[in-house]
Scaffold this motif. Structure first.
Motif, PDB file in Angstrom:
ATOM      1  N   PHE A  22       0.834  -1.207   0.000  1.00 37.00           N
ATOM      2  CA  PHE A  22       0.000   0.000   0.000  1.00 37.00           C
ATOM      3  C   PHE A  22       0.869   1.256   0.000  1.00 37.00           C
ATOM      4  CE2 PHE A  22      -2.255   3.232   2.594  1.00 37.00           C
ATOM      5  CZ  PHE A  22      -3.267   3.501   1.696  1.00 37.00           C
ATOM      6  N   LYS A  48      -1.274  12.629   5.034  1.00 37.93           N
ATOM      7  CA  LYS A  48      -0.717  13.855   5.637  1.00 37.93           C
ATOM      8  C   LYS A  48       0.264  13.520   6.768  1.00 37.93           C
ATOM      9  CE  LYS A  48      -4.841  15.479   6.812  1.00 37.93           C
ATOM     10  NZ  LYS A  48      -5.681  14.345   6.383  1.00 37.93           N
ATOM     11  N   HIS A 198      -8.005  19.373   8.356  1.00 34.09           N
ATOM     12  CA  HIS A 198      -9.201  19.014   7.581  1.00 34.09           C
ATOM     13  C   HIS A 198     -10.058  20.253   7.356  1.00 34.09           C
ATOM     14  CE1 HIS A 198      -8.934  14.779   8.577  1.00 34.09           C
ATOM     15  NE2 HIS A 198      -8.940  15.039   9.851  1.00 34.09           N
TER      16      HIS A 198
HETATM   17  N1  LIG Z   1       2.217   2.077  10.124  1.00 32.83           N
HETATM   18  C1  LIG Z   1       1.279   1.870   9.197  1.00 32.83           C
HETATM   19  N2  LIG Z   1       1.033   0.649   8.711  1.00 32.83           N
HETATM   20  C2  LIG Z   1       0.106   0.438   7.737  1.00 32.83           C
HETATM   21  N3  LIG Z   1      -0.654   1.409   7.194  1.00 32.83           N
HETATM   22  C3  LIG Z   1      -0.464   2.663   7.650  1.00 32.83           C
HETATM   23  C4  LIG Z   1       0.504   2.968   8.662  1.00 32.83           C
HETATM   24  N4  LIG Z   1       0.472   4.306   8.908  1.00 32.83           N
HETATM   25  C5  LIG Z   1      -0.482   4.808   8.089  1.00 32.83           C
HETATM   26  N5  LIG Z   1      -1.033   3.829   7.331  1.00 32.83           N
HETATM   27  C6  LIG Z   1      -2.084   4.008   6.310  1.00 32.83           C
HETATM   28  O1  LIG Z   1      -1.639   5.001   5.395  1.00 32.83           O
HETATM   29  C7  LIG Z   1      -2.722   5.837   4.983  1.00 32.83           C
HETATM   30  C8  LIG Z   1      -2.381   7.277   5.249  1.00 32.83           C
HETATM   31  O2  LIG Z   1      -2.395   7.489   6.662  1.00 32.83           O
HETATM   32  P1  LIG Z   1      -2.071   8.916   7.302  1.00 32.83           P
HETATM   33  O3  LIG Z   1      -2.209   8.763   8.774  1.00 32.83           O
HETATM   34  O4  LIG Z   1      -0.803   9.415   6.761  1.00 32.83           O
HETATM   35  O5  LIG Z   1      -3.267   9.792   6.711  1.00 32.83           O
HETATM   36  P2  LIG Z   1      -3.778  11.222   7.174  1.00 32.83           P
HETATM   37  O6  LIG Z   1      -4.036  11.984   5.922  1.00 32.83           O
HETATM   38  O7  LIG Z   1      -2.835  11.814   8.152  1.00 32.83           O
HETATM   39  O8  LIG Z   1      -5.153  10.844   7.866  1.00 32.83           O
HETATM   40  P3  LIG Z   1      -5.935  11.512   9.103  1.00 32.83           P
HETATM   41  O9  LIG Z   1      -6.472  12.812   8.571  1.00 32.83           O
HETATM   42  O10 LIG Z   1      -6.996  10.531   9.391  1.00 32.83           O
HETATM   43  O11 LIG Z   1      -4.940  11.685  10.194  1.00 32.83           O
HETATM   44  C9  LIG Z   1      -3.957   5.324   5.731  1.00 32.83           C
HETATM   45  O12 LIG Z   1      -4.677   4.467   4.887  1.00 32.83           O
HETATM   46  C10 LIG Z   1      -3.364   4.562   6.907  1.00 32.83           C
HETATM   47  O13 LIG Z   1      -4.233   3.530   7.328  1.00 32.83           O
END
Ligand SMILES: Nc1ncnc2c1ncn2[C@@H]1O[C@H](COP(=O)(O)OP(=O)(O)OP(=O)(O)O)[C@@H](O)[C@H]1O
Length: 312
Positions: A22, A48, A198
């Motif tokens: 992913f 992010k 957000h």
């Molecule tokens: N350590 C990890 N292992 C597996 N997947 C991860 C890990 N960290 C993040 N992800 C996945 O990567 C994607 C991006 O996550 P991230 O936390 O960077 O998003 P975000 O934009 O900060 O979201 P939010 O606004 O909910 O904080 C998500 O689908 C999350 O589930």
């Protein structure tokens, strides 16, 4: 490192973070200039936090190059640690330590000498209205108070660059407004800030933003420039059957998005349609509408057109 005579604090090229197969961050290029508040705007899971963690040196990129404050990351992450501040979503404070103990602990971690430590703790307590709370356990503070303490600990060592991950999601609107004034004071004092959010109103306060979706940058620039370059005209409709109108319009040619805001439907019409009001008045769905009028675009419209939002 300069661009248009402004120093660059972050330069990332082709940044990728994979978790197994992913791609949480998928080919991100960034150029962030000193002395500004730069926002990452994106839906949940758009990458992010993962991007910020790579820029701070806490997470190793799977691909790509990153330079922060002239340091190659992750190679020079240890040196970088003393030049940046990072306020996480969960405000990593110790709930069973008091305000003063939290500050003292962080000051020690940052390696401030005894005299400097005392001076900076007094300064940030005064600055962020923590003096009366100095013996309060962090775990017993309100959301707004905890946020102020988290900011105070993040800037104790006077970092050149401050990372803030959704800093205002747990606080009320007044605390948010106040917090943003504090951020502009920090910028005036020479700090550069990278913030995730957000909230559209917060993104509008940033000097520049990047809109992220599915780990990719969909747009970037100053909020005003992005609004000017929207590629759509915005028309609002007032009618009794807005849900029917919305269903009827979505998917028809020339309509980029339609979303209800209270008693109005906000419709984004592709900007190659010369007269968007007449275009909508001609649609059978809008028979009986009491108002159809063009309005000014906002950042949410940019977000909607840049990402998949509003097309469902
Ligand atoms: N350590 C990890 N292992 C597996 N997947 C991860 C890990 N960290 C993040 N992800 C996945 O990567 C994607 C991006 O996550 P991230 O936390 O960077 O998003 P975000 O934009 O900060 O979201 P939010 O606004 O909910 O904080 C998500 O689908 C999350 O589930």
């Amino acid at each position: 490192m300069t661009a248009n005579n402004r120093e660059i604090v972050v330069r990332a090229e082709g940044l990728v973070k994979k978790f197994n197969d992913f791609r949480a961050v998928d080919g991100l290029d960034l150029t962030i200039e000193r002395g500004m508040i730069y926002g990452f705007l994106g839906p949940n899971g758009s990458g992010k936090t993962t991007a910020i963690r790579m820029l701070t040196g806490l997470l190793t990129p799977s691909e790509g190059t990153v330079e922060v404050l002239g340091l190659a990351i992750p190679k020079d992450a240890e040196t970088l640690k003393y030049k940046i501040g990072y306020m996480t979503q969960t405000f990593s404070l110790y709930g069973d330590l008091t305000v003063l103990e939290n500050l003292d602990f962080m000051a020690t971690i940052y390696g401030l000498g005894r005299k400097k430590r005392k001076q900076r703790i007094a300064e940030v307590m005064e600055r962020y209205q923590l003096s009366d709370l100095k013996n309060r356990f962090a775990g017993k503070m309100s959301g707004g108070q905890r946020q102020r303490l988290a900011l105070a600990t993040a800037v104790l060592h006077e970092p050149q660059l401050l990372f803030l991950d959704e800093p205002t999601s747990a606080v009320d609107p007044e605390s948010r407004r106040h917090f943003w004034e504090e951020l502009f004071d920090l910028v005036e004092g020479g700090t550069s800030i990278i913030v995730t959010t957000h909230f559209m109103d917060e993104a509008e306060r940033c000097h520049k933003i990047a809109i992220l979706e599915a780990g990719q940058k969909r747009a970037d620039g100053a909020p005003k420039e992005l609004m000017a370059a929207l590629g759509a005209n915005v028309v609002e409709i007032e009618a009794r059957n807005l849900r029917d109108i919305r269903r009827g319009l979505l998917g028809s040619d020339g309509i980029m998005a339609a979303a209800q805001l209270g008693a109005r439907l906000r419709v984004l019409v592709r900007d190659d349609i010369a007269d968007p009001e007449a275009f909508l008045k001609d649609k059978p769905e809008t028979d009986g509408a009491s108002v159809i009028e063009r309005v000014r675009p906002n950042l949410e419209d940019v977000f909607v057109t840049a990402t998949g939002e509003g097309r469902q």
